[in-house]
Design a protein around this motif. Sequence first.
Motif, short mmCIF file in Angstrom:
data_model
loop_
_atom_site.label_atom_id
_atom_site.label_comp_id
_atom_site.label_asym_id
_atom_site.label_seq_id
_atom_site.Cartn_x
_atom_site.Cartn_y
_atom_site.Cartn_z
N ALA A 102 -14.15 -39.51 4.68
CA ALA A 102 -14.92 -39.98 3.40
C ALA A 102 -14.26 -41.29 3.00
N ALA A 103 -15.25 -42.15 2.55
CA ALA A 103 -14.78 -43.77 2.27
C ALA A 103 -16.02 -44.15 1.39
N GLY A 104 -15.64 -45.60 1.00
CA GLY A 104 -16.64 -46.17 0.21
C GLY A 104 -17.10 -45.50 -1.13
N ARG A 105 -17.98 -46.24 -1.93
CA ARG A 105 -18.40 -45.64 -3.07
C ARG A 105 -19.69 -45.89 -3.37
N ARG A 106 -20.33 -45.00 -4.36
CA ARG A 106 -21.75 -45.15 -4.68
C ARG A 106 -21.72 -46.33 -5.65
N ARG A 107 -22.96 -46.76 -5.77
CA ARG A 107 -23.18 -47.88 -6.78
C ARG A 107 -22.82 -47.58 -8.10
N GLY A 108 -22.00 -48.26 -8.79
CA GLY A 108 -21.60 -48.16 -9.99
C GLY A 108 -20.56 -47.25 -10.33
N THR A 109 -19.82 -46.59 -9.24
CA THR A 109 -18.90 -45.46 -9.47
C THR A 109 -17.34 -45.82 -8.81
N ALA A 110 -16.63 -45.23 -8.92
CA ALA A 110 -15.28 -45.39 -8.40
C ALA A 110 -14.53 -44.02 -7.86
N PRO A 111 -14.70 -43.55 -6.83
CA PRO A 111 -13.79 -42.26 -6.53
C PRO A 111 -12.35 -42.49 -6.77
N ALA A 112 -11.70 -41.28 -7.03
CA ALA A 112 -10.19 -41.04 -7.51
C ALA A 112 -9.54 -41.69 -6.42
N VAL A 113 -9.91 -41.55 -4.96
CA VAL A 113 -9.20 -42.19 -3.86
C VAL A 113 -9.96 -43.06 -3.12
N VAL A 114 -9.58 -43.99 -2.31
CA VAL A 114 -10.35 -44.97 -1.54
C VAL A 114 -11.09 -44.49 -0.46
N ARG A 115 -9.97 -43.35 0.17
CA ARG A 115 -10.37 -42.82 1.49
C ARG A 115 -9.74 -41.27 1.44
N ALA A 116 -10.69 -40.54 2.39
CA ALA A 116 -10.05 -39.12 2.42
C ALA A 116 -10.08 -38.82 4.14
N GLU A 117 -9.37 -38.18 4.50
CA GLU A 117 -9.53 -37.59 5.97
C GLU A 117 -9.21 -36.41 6.16
#
Length: 419
Positions: A26-41
């Motif tokens: 999982a990576a990237g971000r949706r428009r106008g948001t910011a996940p707590a981490v930049v990447r998860a594997e």
Amino acid sequence: MPQDLGGALAEVRALLLDPGLARAVAAGRRRGTAPAVVRAELRPVALKAGPRLQIVTDDGARPHTRNVSFGPEADAAVDALLAEPFGNWHVETATTTLQVRVTKRGEAQLHRAPAPHPGVRPQPDHRTTAGDGATAGAGATAGADSAPVAPVNGHDRVREHLLDPDDPFFAAIGASAAKRRQVDAFLRALAATLPADLTGPLRVVDLGCGNAYLTFAAHRYLTGRGVAVEVVGVDVREDQRRRNTALAEQLGCADQVRFVAGTILDATVDPAPDLVLALHACDTATDEALARAVRWEARWVLAAPCCHHDLAAQLRANPAPTPYEPLVRHGILRERFADVLTDALRAALLRLHGYRVEVVEFVDSRHTPRNLLLRARRTGAAPTDQHRAEYAGLVEQWQVTPCLKTLFDRPAGGSDATR
């Protein structure tokens, strides 16, 4: 076609908790948001205490690893990740590959394909396996007693294609088999150029994109790797811009892939890219692409030159230095030597401007005679006296002026083209 995001994530959840899971990112971000981490594997691992789901998250500073028991603990961990506003999910199981990209409107664009490596050993049903709940601390690795569940013979073979030949974008652009082979070869060069742990955001520009098969392929491949990417295709023709923009809408990636009409030197591209691509830009158009990449201080450049008329004309007009006249006496030999000299001087000039350059074959000559690739990475290193002497000796001996040198010598102005 876009689908309901909730339903798509429910499908992802089922695959993440399925016994046949091989790997997910999982990576990237949706428009106008910011996940707590930049990447998860995520991937299954076999520990001494039993099978676990290993989750490696990266907060941008360092990775954090957890090994969670299958059952309620894994369910909760997966649900927490699915609640994060990631822009892309890539899931591989024993039988299928699923890519989910969240569009600007908050819908899901799905792409399914057969598993790239058939024959993955089925995993035991984790939901019936008792676990002890052991986890690795933040920042810890899985340890010597941790290993991915082993595949059967053949699972670790190199994939025949980096991008599924049946990907709908190939049909949308009408790519021939030869074009598909060129795309795959170019993507292999791209994969060898970029860091393996790259997550983005990555800004890409394809200069002289034409019908944009490389533009779309780069986007498809990078998002499949879990990279948050924005791609711009530049072409001088307005009708190509309209056509390619419509294709981006059709393929559901218009929020990440856009097109502008303009020349390579003058088209507006803002912000400046990290990666510059130029596939078969004719003659001095390759020089324009390289010059603009250097002006931008792009981190990486991949350029496959086409014809080399400029230096060939200069070789015809000037006498060859002794004893090299036989190299250019015959027209066909002069043209081939002009190809070699042009690209050698391009590589030398890039080196003088702080790039490490490799000149490689990117596709078999049976598929295209224009199969050379300049692959450059910006290091910022100052040129040595030897580098300067090598370049000066070549241009003085052959009495030529490379177009790229002329472009570098132009004064920088205030436009985007010269930044």
